[in-house]
Design a protein around this motif. Sequence first.
Motif, mmCIF file in Angstrom:
data_model
loop_
_atom_site.group_PDB
_atom_site.id
_atom_site.type_symbol
_atom_site.label_atom_id
_atom_site.label_comp_id
_atom_site.label_asym_id
_atom_site.label_seq_id
_atom_site.Cartn_x
_atom_site.Cartn_y
_atom_site.Cartn_z
ATOM 1 N N THR A 5 57.940 18.418 -66.059
ATOM 2 C CA THR A 5 59.186 19.170 -66.152
ATOM 3 C C THR A 5 59.946 19.141 -64.835
ATOM 4 O OG1 THR A 5 58.082 21.232 -65.530
ATOM 5 C CG2 THR A 5 58.266 20.763 -67.894
ATOM 6 N N GLU A 28 63.517 24.884 -67.171
ATOM 7 C CA GLU A 28 63.211 23.488 -66.903
ATOM 8 C C GLU A 28 63.215 22.701 -68.207
ATOM 9 O OE1 GLU A 28 59.673 25.610 -68.081
ATOM 10 O OE2 GLU A 28 60.674 25.934 -66.173
ATOM 11 N N LYS A 34 62.619 28.624 -61.826
ATOM 12 C CA LYS A 34 62.451 29.847 -62.595
ATOM 13 C C LYS A 34 61.841 29.464 -63.937
ATOM 14 C CE LYS A 34 65.002 33.757 -64.465
ATOM 15 N NZ LYS A 34 66.304 34.375 -64.687
ATOM 16 N N LYS A 35 60.750 30.110 -64.308
ATOM 17 C CA LYS A 35 60.060 29.782 -65.559
ATOM 18 C C LYS A 35 61.034 29.823 -66.733
ATOM 19 C CE LYS A 35 55.789 29.969 -67.852
ATOM 20 N NZ LYS A 35 55.578 28.578 -68.079
ATOM 21 N N GLY A 36 60.983 28.784 -67.538
ATOM 22 C CA GLY A 36 61.854 28.688 -68.694
ATOM 23 C C GLY A 36 63.174 27.988 -68.430
ATOM 24 N N GLY A 89 57.114 19.836 -62.011
ATOM 25 C CA GLY A 89 55.704 20.020 -62.327
ATOM 26 C C GLY A 89 55.289 18.786 -63.093
ATOM 27 N N THR A 111 62.855 22.021 -59.058
ATOM 28 C CA THR A 111 61.427 21.896 -58.840
ATOM 29 C C THR A 111 60.839 21.023 -59.945
ATOM 30 O OG1 THR A 111 59.382 23.117 -58.428
ATOM 31 C CG2 THR A 111 60.838 23.992 -60.130
#
Length: 153
Positions: free
Chosen positions: A133, A142, A138-140, A105, A103
């Motif tokens: 990013t 990237e 999943k957060k963190g 951002g 993904t």
Amino acid sequence: MGEASASSFPIGKLAILLAVLQEHEWKKVVEQELHTRDFRYTIGRVGAMDMIKVIAAIETAAKNNHIIDSNSYREVHSLYHAIIETIQSIGRGIVQFGDILRTVGLTFAIVRGKMSGSVEHEGEWIAVCAYGTIGAPKKGFEHEAIGFGFNHI
């Protein structure tokens, strides 16, 4: 940037700075330079797992902010190639995001204007830069990425 003359920056570097300096006070210096040189520009953000959504967000921003004429095939086509080049840079040549569980951002900048330098180029050019990013959804999980595309109109 301070004392350095921003007027020496070419259109592409201004697009890169605009995308990267979004949260920094130097952004105002870049925007002033863009205004002084009569460049058209816009800034936007997109987050997606689908490359098509990234392309659509950048293209829509360019059309809605009158960077390109949406009724001109030449202008839309030029923008499209600059966007694809930008996305290929971000994906390291792979233009799939969601299909490979990645993904993005991104903050993107689109700048349009005449190039300057030792050789005058006819017509206008368009530069697209996206900074942000890329990674697993999943957060963190990237890391930073930057992409740049450039095309004549």
